[in-house]
Write an enzyme that holds these catalytic residues in place. Structure first.
Site, PDB file in Angstrom:
ATOM      1  N   TRP A 188      -3.319  11.401  -9.646  1.00  7.71           N
ATOM      2  CA  TRP A 188      -4.064  11.270 -10.906  1.00  7.71           C
ATOM      3  C   TRP A 188      -5.404  12.007 -10.892  1.00  7.71           C
ATOM      4  O   TRP A 188      -6.027  12.163 -11.931  1.00  7.71           O
ATOM      5  CB  TRP A 188      -4.336   9.780 -11.207  1.00  7.71           C
ATOM      6  CG  TRP A 188      -4.959   9.063 -10.034  1.00  7.71           C
ATOM      7  CD1 TRP A 188      -4.307   8.322  -9.094  1.00  7.71           C
ATOM      8  CD2 TRP A 188      -6.333   9.072  -9.638  1.00  7.71           C
ATOM      9  NE1 TRP A 188      -5.192   7.872  -8.139  1.00  7.71           N
ATOM     10  CE2 TRP A 188      -6.445   8.321  -8.455  1.00  7.71           C
ATOM     11  CE3 TRP A 188      -7.499   9.646 -10.167  1.00  7.71           C
ATOM     12  CZ2 TRP A 188      -7.655   8.124  -7.787  1.00  7.71           C
ATOM     13  CZ3 TRP A 188      -8.703   9.458  -9.510  1.00  7.71           C
ATOM     14  CH2 TRP A 188      -8.780   8.703  -8.334  1.00  7.71           C
ATOM     15  N   LYS A 205       7.149  14.343 -11.422  1.00  6.79           N
ATOM     16  CA  LYS A 205       6.770  12.940 -11.624  1.00  6.79           C
ATOM     17  C   LYS A 205       5.252  12.834 -11.512  1.00  6.79           C
ATOM     18  O   LYS A 205       4.681  12.896 -10.428  1.00  6.79           O
ATOM     19  CB  LYS A 205       7.424  12.027 -10.566  1.00  6.79           C
ATOM     20  CG  LYS A 205       7.216  10.552 -10.889  1.00  6.79           C
ATOM     21  CD  LYS A 205       6.841   9.788  -9.650  1.00  6.79           C
ATOM     22  CE  LYS A 205       5.746   8.812  -9.674  1.00  6.79           C
ATOM     23  NZ  LYS A 205       4.744   8.681 -10.654  1.00  6.79           N
ATOM     24  N   ALA A 262       1.428  10.953 -11.845  1.00  8.53           N
ATOM     25  CA  ALA A 262       0.928   9.613 -11.531  1.00  8.53           C
ATOM     26  C   ALA A 262       1.011   8.748 -12.792  1.00  8.53           C
ATOM     27  O   ALA A 262       0.786   9.232 -13.904  1.00  8.53           O
ATOM     28  CB  ALA A 262      -0.507   9.697 -11.044  1.00  8.53           C
ATOM     29  N   SER A 263       1.287   7.459 -12.610  1.00 11.98           N
ATOM     30  CA  SER A 263       1.430   6.560 -13.765  1.00 11.98           C
ATOM     31  C   SER A 263       0.114   6.419 -14.535  1.00 11.98           C
ATOM     32  O   SER A 263       0.128   6.130 -15.729  1.00 11.98           O
ATOM     33  CB  SER A 263       1.890   5.174 -13.298  1.00 11.98           C
ATOM     34  OG  SER A 263       3.175   5.276 -12.750  1.00 11.98           O
ATOM     35  N   GLU A 316       0.656  17.268   0.623  1.00  4.47           N
ATOM     36  CA  GLU A 316      -0.797  17.439   0.496  1.00  4.47           C
ATOM     37  C   GLU A 316      -1.383  16.040   0.461  1.00  4.47           C
ATOM     38  O   GLU A 316      -1.282  15.357  -0.559  1.00  4.47           O
ATOM     39  CB  GLU A 316      -1.138  18.188  -0.805  1.00  4.47           C
ATOM     40  CG  GLU A 316      -0.621  19.601  -0.884  1.00  4.47           C
ATOM     41  CD  GLU A 316      -1.358  20.528   0.063  1.00  4.47           C
ATOM     42  OE1 GLU A 316      -2.486  20.215   0.477  1.00  4.47           O
ATOM     43  OE2 GLU A 316      -0.783  21.577   0.411  1.00  4.47           O
ATOM     44  N   LEU A 317      -1.979  15.611   1.566  1.00  3.67           N
ATOM     45  CA  LEU A 317      -2.344  14.189   1.694  1.00  3.67           C
ATOM     46  C   LEU A 317      -3.866  13.976   1.677  1.00  3.67           C
ATOM     47  O   LEU A 317      -4.602  14.826   1.221  1.00  3.67           O
ATOM     48  CB  LEU A 317      -1.697  13.634   2.965  1.00  3.67           C
ATOM     49  CG  LEU A 317      -0.178  13.889   3.071  1.00  3.67           C
ATOM     50  CD1 LEU A 317       0.396  13.336   4.362  1.00  3.67           C
ATOM     51  CD2 LEU A 317       0.572  13.318   1.872  1.00  3.67           C
ATOM     52  N   CYS A 346      -9.767  15.194  -3.044  1.00  4.98           N
ATOM     53  CA  CYS A 346      -9.284  15.125  -1.654  1.00  4.98           C
ATOM     54  C   CYS A 346     -10.136  15.979  -0.729  1.00  4.98           C
ATOM     55  O   CYS A 346     -10.200  15.735   0.459  1.00  4.98           O
ATOM     56  CB  CYS A 346      -7.833  15.581  -1.603  1.00  4.98           C
ATOM     57  SG  CYS A 346      -7.601  17.165  -2.402  1.00  4.98           S
ATOM     58  N   GLU A 350     -11.170   7.216   3.575  1.00  9.68           N
ATOM     59  CA  GLU A 350     -11.475   8.135   2.484  1.00  9.68           C
ATOM     60  C   GLU A 350     -12.286   7.418   1.391  1.00  9.68           C
ATOM     61  O   GLU A 350     -11.940   6.320   0.974  1.00  9.68           O
ATOM     62  CB  GLU A 350     -10.146   8.632   1.898  1.00  9.68           C
ATOM     63  CG  GLU A 350     -10.293   9.802   0.985  1.00  9.68           C
ATOM     64  CD  GLU A 350      -8.932  10.361   0.568  1.00  9.68           C
ATOM     65  OE1 GLU A 350      -7.912   9.658   0.695  1.00  9.68           O
ATOM     66  OE2 GLU A 350      -8.906  11.516   0.109  1.00  9.68           O
TER      67      GLU A 350
HETATM   68  P1  NAP Z   1      -0.849   7.872  -4.302  1.00  3.53           P
HETATM   69  O1  NAP Z   1      -1.027   6.442  -4.566  1.00  3.53           O
HETATM   70  O2  NAP Z   1      -0.233   8.291  -3.011  1.00  3.53           O
HETATM   71  O3  NAP Z   1      -0.014   8.445  -5.537  1.00  3.53           O
HETATM   72  C1  NAP Z   1       0.324   9.796  -5.644  1.00  3.53           C
HETATM   73  C2  NAP Z   1       1.653   9.922  -6.351  1.00  3.53           C
HETATM   74  O4  NAP Z   1       2.648   9.312  -5.553  1.00  3.53           O
HETATM   75  C3  NAP Z   1       1.707   9.236  -7.711  1.00  3.53           C
HETATM   76  O5  NAP Z   1       2.525   9.974  -8.580  1.00  3.53           O
HETATM   77  C4  NAP Z   1       2.347   7.907  -7.372  1.00  3.53           C
HETATM   78  O6  NAP Z   1       3.042   7.318  -8.454  1.00  3.53           O
HETATM   79  C5  NAP Z   1       3.357   8.346  -6.323  1.00  3.53           C
HETATM   80  N1  NAP Z   1       3.830   7.264  -5.469  1.00  3.53           N
HETATM   81  C6  NAP Z   1       3.341   6.011  -5.300  1.00  3.53           C
HETATM   82  N2  NAP Z   1       4.126   5.315  -4.455  1.00  3.53           N
HETATM   83  C7  NAP Z   1       5.130   6.139  -4.077  1.00  3.53           C
HETATM   84  C8  NAP Z   1       6.247   6.016  -3.211  1.00  3.53           C
HETATM   85  N3  NAP Z   1       6.507   4.893  -2.543  1.00  3.53           N
HETATM   86  N4  NAP Z   1       7.048   7.080  -3.050  1.00  3.53           N
HETATM   87  C9  NAP Z   1       6.807   8.239  -3.691  1.00  3.53           C
HETATM   88  N5  NAP Z   1       5.774   8.418  -4.540  1.00  3.53           N
HETATM   89  C10 NAP Z   1       4.940   7.386  -4.711  1.00  3.53           C
HETATM   90  O7  NAP Z   1      -2.220   8.673  -4.368  1.00  3.53           O
HETATM   91  P2  NAP Z   1      -3.275   8.664  -5.538  1.00  3.53           P
HETATM   92  O8  NAP Z   1      -4.054   7.418  -5.429  1.00  3.53           O
HETATM   93  O9  NAP Z   1      -2.640   8.993  -6.830  1.00  3.53           O
HETATM   94  O10 NAP Z   1      -4.157   9.931  -5.159  1.00  3.53           O
HETATM   95  C11 NAP Z   1      -5.217   9.861  -4.287  1.00  3.53           C
HETATM   96  C12 NAP Z   1      -4.822  10.373  -2.921  1.00  3.53           C
HETATM   97  O11 NAP Z   1      -4.279  11.677  -3.044  1.00  3.53           O
HETATM   98  C13 NAP Z   1      -6.014  10.523  -2.008  1.00  3.53           C
HETATM   99  O12 NAP Z   1      -5.671  10.107  -0.723  1.00  3.53           O
HETATM  100  C14 NAP Z   1      -6.291  12.004  -2.034  1.00  3.53           C
HETATM  101  O13 NAP Z   1      -6.983  12.498  -0.918  1.00  3.53           O
HETATM  102  C15 NAP Z   1      -4.916  12.550  -2.122  1.00  3.53           C
HETATM  103  N6  NAP Z   1      -4.964  13.915  -2.646  1.00  3.53           N
HETATM  104  C16 NAP Z   1      -4.637  14.938  -1.815  1.00  3.53           C
HETATM  105  C17 NAP Z   1      -4.720  16.236  -2.270  1.00  3.53           C
HETATM  106  C18 NAP Z   1      -4.348  17.397  -1.403  1.00  3.53           C
HETATM  107  O14 NAP Z   1      -4.151  18.474  -1.934  1.00  3.53           O
HETATM  108  N7  NAP Z   1      -4.244  17.239  -0.099  1.00  3.53           N
HETATM  109  C19 NAP Z   1      -5.125  16.492  -3.578  1.00  3.53           C
HETATM  110  C20 NAP Z   1      -5.469  15.407  -4.392  1.00  3.53           C
HETATM  111  C21 NAP Z   1      -5.364  14.122  -3.908  1.00  3.53           C
HETATM  112  P3  NAP Z   1       2.402   6.118  -9.319  1.00  3.53           P
HETATM  113  O15 NAP Z   1       1.158   6.668  -9.896  1.00  3.53           O
HETATM  114  O16 NAP Z   1       3.463   5.853 -10.325  1.00  3.53           O
HETATM  115  O17 NAP Z   1       2.171   4.989  -8.387  1.00  3.53           O
END
Ligand code: NAP
Length: 480
Positions: A152, A176, A178-179, A251-252, A285, A383
Site C-alpha cells: 500500500w 493483487k 493491497a486491500s 522485494e521485502l 522501504c 522497521e
Molecule cells: P504486507 O502486509 O506484506 O502486504 C503486502 C501485500 O501482500 C499486500 O497486497 C497484502 O494483501 C499481501 N499479503 C498479505 N498477506 C499475504 C499472504 N499470506 N500471502 C500473500 N500475500 C499476502 O506489507 P505492507 O504492510 O503492505 O507493506 C509494507 C512492507 O512492505 C514493509 O515491510 C516495507 O518495507 C515493504 N516494502 C518493500 C519494498 C521493496 O521494494 N523492497 C517496497 C515497499 C514496501 P492485503 O493488503 O490484502 O493484506
C-alpha cells in the site's frame, strides 16, 4: 468509468468490469472514514482469471516486442493524461501529500516508457562451439502467467514496477493490490483498457490475500509470483513456493542506515536526510531508519536536522504545502509511538514530535527526532514505517560500517561524505542493494533495485527487471 471520491468500483477481469456481490471498504487515513468500496473475489474467480490469462498468453507473446512496447507507451500516455486525478486517488487511499502522489504517477509513467523500450532488448547469444558440427544459441522467452502482489505504501508505482516488465517480456499479469489501496490499481486497469491491452493480458483481483496467494502458489498456470511487502509474508511465500518449486521475486522490508561523516557538506546532508527519512511520511522501504552521525559534527547536524524536521507541515495530503500526511492506520501509529516510548525508556531524548497529532480523526504523527538512541532500542532493529528519526553518534568509519551492517535487512544505505576514498570503501562494504551517496532518493527506472539478506530476492527496474520474467533456453543445433 473513472475513479471518483465516493463510489462503488468494479474490478477488471478478462476484459470485463465486474461486481461480485462482496465489497471491501477503502478508508481515507486522513480522516479515518470509508470513502469508496471495491468488489472482492472468491477462489473460483482467481482460477477463472488464471485461465483467462493463460488463454491470452499465446496472442500476447506472439506480438513483437515493438508492438507490445507501443501499447505500453499508450498506457503511459493515459497515466500522464490522468495524472492529477490519479494522484488525488492515491492521496485519498494512502494519505501521502498530493505533490508526492503526482511524483508517483510520473515515476510509474517513466517505468512504463522504460520497459516499453527495454522489451526490445531481450537479447539471446550465439556461443562459440566446441564441435564443428554444432552451434549453440541462447534464447530468452516469456516465463508465462505472472501473479504480482503489491503493497500500500506506493500503491501505483510498485505495482507498475512488476506489471510493466512482465507485459514487456510477453507475459500476462494478474495484479493483487493491497486491500488498503486498491483504487490505484483500478485506475491502472482503466488505463490498460483505454490503451488497448487485450482482454486477459492484464487483470486485477482484490480480496483475501492468503486465499489469493494460495491459488497463485498451487495453480500450475501461474508460473511466477512477484511480491513486494513485508519480510514476514515473503517468508510465508517462500515456504508455500517450495512444494510447487514456483519462482519468486521478493522485494521485502528494509532498515536503512544513513551515515553522516564530518567531511560532508552539511547543507546537502540535512536536505538529503530529510528526504531519505520523511518522504512518503516515513513509510518507505528505503527510508533511513538509523541515522549515525560522526561525533565531531553531531551537535551541529542534530540542531540543523531538528529545525528542518520542525518546519515540515503536517496535514491532509490534499491541502496545499503539506509535507507529511497521515500514516496508513491506527495500528501503524500505535507501533510508531511504541518505538518512541521504548527509545525514551532507554535514555533517548525527544527533540521534536513524539506525539499523535489530533487532526480531523486522521492517523497523524508529529515529525519526530530522537537524540542518543541506543542500538538495543526497538526502532534500531524493527522497521519504522512512520515519520520518526532515531539519531546516534559514531567515532570511526570502521565502527560506522560495522554498526550499519548489523541488521538482517539490506535494502538500501546512505552515506554523506565528500571523500572519494570513503565513498568507494562504503559502497563496497555496506551490505545493501542500493547505496545513496549524498542522495536521499536514489531510485530511478534505468537502474536495478532490490535487497540483500532479509530484504529480498532478485531485482526490479534496469535491465534486470525484464530478466525476472524471462526464461533462458539453450538451443543446440547439430548435424551441420
Ligand atoms: P504486507 O502486509 O506484506 O502486504 C503486502 C501485500 O501482500 C499486500 O497486497 C497484502 O494483501 C499481501 N499479503 C498479505 N498477506 C499475504 C499472504 N499470506 N500471502 C500473500 N500475500 C499476502 O506489507 P505492507 O504492510 O503492505 O507493506 C509494507 C512492507 O512492505 C514493509 O515491510 C516495507 O518495507 C515493504 N516494502 C518493500 C519494498 C521493496 O521494494 N523492497 C517496497 C515497499 C514496501 P492485503 O493488503 O490484502 O493484506
Amino acid at each position: 468509468m473513472t475513479v471518483s471520491d465516493k463510489a462503488s468500483h468494479r474490478i477488471y477481469l478478462n476484459g470485463e468490469w465486474v461486481t461480485t456481490g462482496r465489497e471491501l471498504e477503502v478508508v481515507n487515513p486522513a480522516d479515518g472514514r470509508a470513502f469508496a468500496s471495491v468488489p472482492t473475489v472468491d477462489r473460483e474467480q482467481v482460477q477463472a482469471a488464471l485461465r483467462a490469462a493463460q488463454a491470452a498468453f499465446a496472442g500476447w507473446r506472439a506480438l513483437t516486442a515493438k508492438e507490445r512496447g507501443a501499447l505500453l507507451v499508450r498506457v503511459a500516455d493515459e497515466l500522464k493524461r490522468r495524472q492529477d486525478e490519479i494522484a488525488r486517488t492515491i492521496t485519498l487511499e494512502n494519505g501521502k501529500p498530493l505533490a508526492q502522489s503526482r511524483g508517483e504517477v510520473a515515476m510509474a509513467e517513466d517505468h512504463l516508457r522504460w520497459f516499453a523500450e527495454e522489451g526490445r532488448r531481450a537479447y539471446g547469444r550465439w556461443i562459440p562451439h566446441q564441435d564443428p558440427r554444432k552451434r549453440n544459441l541462447v534464447v530468452k522467452s516469456p516465463i508465462g502467467t505472472v501473479a504480482a502482489i503489491a503493497p500500500w505504501n506506493f500503491p501505483l508505482v510498485l505495482a507498475v514496477r512488476k506489471v510493466a516488465p512482465a507485459l514487456a517480456a510477453g507475459c500476462p499479469v494478474i495484479l493483487k493490490p493491497a486491500s488498503k489501496t486498491p483504487l490505484s490499481s483500478v485506475a491502472l486497469a482503466e488505463c490498460m483498457e483505454a490503451a488497448g491491452i487485450p482482454a486477459g493480458v492484464f487483470q486485477i483481483v482484490i480480496g483475501n490475500a492468503g486465499m489469493i496467494a494460495g491459488e497463485f502458489l498451487t495453480n500450475p498456470i501461474c508460473r511466477k509470483i512477484t511480491f513486494t511487502g513485508s519480510t514476514e509474508v515473503g517468508q510465508a511465500l517462500i515456504r508455500g513456493a517450495a512444494e510447487a518449486v514456483k519462482p519468486l521475486s521478493l522485494e521485502l522490508g528494509g532498515h536503512a542506515p544513513l551515515l553522516i561523516f564530518d567531511d560532508c557538506d552539511l547543507d546537502t546532508a540535512v536536505r538529503e536526510t530529510i528526504i531519505a527519512k520523511f518522504r512518503n511520511t516515513g513509510q518507505s522501504c528505503i527510508a533511513a531508519n538509523r541515522i549515525y552521525v560522526q561525533k565531531t559534527i553531531y551537535d551541529k547536524f542534530l540542531a540543523r536536522f531538528v529545525d528542518a524536521a520542525k518546519a515540515l507541515k503536517v496535514g491532509n495530503g490534499l491541502e496545499a504545502g503539506v509535507d507529511i500526511g497521515p500514516v496508513i492506520g491506527e495500528e501503524a501509529l500505535a507501533g510508531a509511538l511504541r518505538q518512541v516510548d521504548d527509545a525514551v525508556s532507554r535514555g533517548a531524548k525527544v527533540c521534536c514530535g513524539g506525539r499523535r497529532l489530533e487532526h480531523n480523526g486522521g492517523f497523524f504523527l508529529e515529525p519526530t527526532v530522537l537524540d542518543g538512541v541506543e542500538e538495543a532500542a526497538l526502532c534500531m532493529r524493527e522497521e519504522t514505517f512512520a515519520p520518526m528519526a532515531p539519531v546516534c553518534s559514531f567515532e570511526t568509519e570502521e565502527e560506522a560500517i560495522v554498526r550499519a551492517n548489523e541488521s538482517p535487512f539490506g535494502l538500501s544505505a546512505y552515506v554523506m561524505t565528500r571523500d572519494y576514498g570513503r565513498i568507494f570503501r562504503c559502497a563496497e562494504k555496506l551490505e545493501a542493494g542500493t547505496i545513496g551517496v549524498n542522495d536521499g532518493a536514489p531510485t530511478t527506472s534505468q537502474v536495478p533495485f532490490g535487497g540483500v539478506k532479509h530484504s529480498g530476492w532478485g531485482r526490479e527496474l534496469g535491465s534486470e527487471g525484464l530478466d525476472a520474467f524471462l526464461e533462458t533456453k539453450h538451443v543446440s543445433l547439430g548435424g551441420l
